[in-house]
Design a protein around this motif. Structure first.
Motif, short mmCIF file in Angstrom:
data_model
loop_
_atom_site.label_atom_id
_atom_site.label_comp_id
_atom_site.label_asym_id
_atom_site.label_seq_id
_atom_site.Cartn_x
_atom_site.Cartn_y
_atom_site.Cartn_z
N THR A 122 0.83 -1.21 0.00
CA THR A 122 0.00 0.00 0.00
C THR A 122 0.86 1.26 0.00
N GLU A 123 2.01 1.20 0.67
CA GLU A 123 2.92 2.35 0.64
C GLU A 123 3.45 2.58 -0.77
N GLU A 124 3.77 1.51 -1.48
CA GLU A 124 4.26 1.62 -2.85
C GLU A 124 3.19 2.23 -3.75
N LEU A 125 1.95 1.75 -3.62
CA LEU A 125 0.87 2.29 -4.44
C LEU A 125 0.58 3.75 -4.10
N ALA A 126 0.68 4.10 -2.80
CA ALA A 126 0.37 5.46 -2.37
C ALA A 126 1.42 6.46 -2.83
N LYS A 127 2.67 6.04 -2.90
CA LYS A 127 3.71 7.00 -3.25
C LYS A 127 3.75 7.29 -4.76
N ASN A 128 3.15 6.44 -5.55
CA ASN A 128 3.15 6.63 -6.99
C ASN A 128 2.04 7.61 -7.36
N LYS A 129 2.44 8.82 -7.70
CA LYS A 129 1.46 9.88 -8.03
C LYS A 129 1.16 9.93 -9.53
N ALA A 130 1.75 9.04 -10.28
CA ALA A 130 1.57 9.05 -11.73
C ALA A 130 0.17 8.58 -12.12
N VAL A 131 -0.18 8.82 -13.34
CA VAL A 131 -1.48 8.43 -13.87
C VAL A 131 -1.43 6.97 -14.30
N MET A 132 -2.27 6.13 -13.65
CA MET A 132 -2.30 4.72 -14.01
C MET A 132 -3.14 4.55 -15.28
N LEU A 133 -2.57 3.87 -16.26
CA LEU A 133 -3.26 3.64 -17.53
C LEU A 133 -3.67 2.18 -17.71
N ARG A 134 -2.96 1.27 -17.05
CA ARG A 134 -3.27 -0.16 -17.15
C ARG A 134 -2.83 -0.82 -15.85
N ASN A 135 -3.62 -1.78 -15.41
CA ASN A 135 -3.28 -2.54 -14.22
C ASN A 135 -3.70 -3.98 -14.47
N ARG A 136 -2.76 -4.88 -14.32
CA ARG A 136 -3.08 -6.31 -14.43
C ARG A 136 -2.71 -6.95 -13.10
N MET A 137 -3.67 -7.66 -12.51
CA MET A 137 -3.44 -8.34 -11.26
C MET A 137 -3.77 -9.81 -11.43
N ALA A 138 -2.87 -10.65 -10.97
CA ALA A 138 -3.11 -12.09 -10.97
C ALA A 138 -2.86 -12.61 -9.57
N MET A 139 -3.81 -13.38 -9.05
CA MET A 139 -3.66 -13.97 -7.73
C MET A 139 -3.56 -15.49 -7.89
N PHE A 140 -2.58 -16.03 -7.21
CA PHE A 140 -2.33 -17.46 -7.25
C PHE A 140 -2.59 -18.01 -5.85
#
Length: 188
Positions: A122-140
């Protein structure tokens, strides 16, 4: 106003979660792409959770891995693309007032093991202020006899921007829908 969330769990579950081992890794991949005419770069984040199971369970531990590939606009795109510049401003504002990473940490902080496991992500996601254009998530989450082996995703999700524009948004989009009825949170 939101109250504190404190789950009630049996002691055995609390001990199991407290014994959980976690790891988190985040790195730029050096992969680039153009999404909706915007130059983007990829960051990959991997979160693993190894949760020991009680004696007598069919396996010793439950191993979960979540892999996220997050594509964001390159920083220089804000100098040439008005829509990217506006979205970066919205991101800065919203992270100051309603940071989803902080909210996630508060919700999971009282769960032994989970709060620590998700804190780095969550800290990594919070510090990124850039505009997200694509997100791929895979859970195993391999469960013998149910979900297959550890190399097959149990869940996959992809989100991608389909339009990026700085055109004004019609005020009607922000109006309360006809027939809307406010209900106090306690009634939910």
């Amino acid at each position: 106003k939101m109250g504190a969330f404190m789950p009630q769990m049996p002691d055995a579950v609390t001990r199991m979660l407290a014994a959980m081992r976690t790891s988190f890794d985040s790195k730029k991949t050096d992969r680039t792409d153009t999404i909706q005419g915007i130059k983007a770069e990829e960051r990959e984040m991997v979160l693993t959770l190894d949760i020991p199971l009680p004696a007598g369970a069919p396996q010793a531990a439950m191993n979960m891995k979540m892999v996220m590939q997050v594509w964001t606009a390159k920083p220089e795109e804000a100098t040439t693309n008005q829509a990217v510049r506006e979205l970066m401003g919205v991101n800065l504002w919203s992270n100051s007032f309603m940071n989803p990473g902080v909210m996630m940490q508060k919700l999971t902080g009282s769960l032994p093991g989970f709060g620590d496991a998700l804190k780095a992500m969550t800290e990594e996601l919070a510090k990124n202020k850039a505009v997200m254009l694509r997100n791929r998530m895979a859970m195993f989450l391999p469960i013998p006899g149910i979900t297959g082996d550890a190399s097959t995703p149990t869940l996959e999700m992809t989100q991608e921007a389909v339009e990026v524009s700085s055109a004004p948004v019609d005020d009607a989009v922000f109006r309360v829908p006809t027939g809307y009825k406010e209900i106090p949170a306690d009634d939910l």
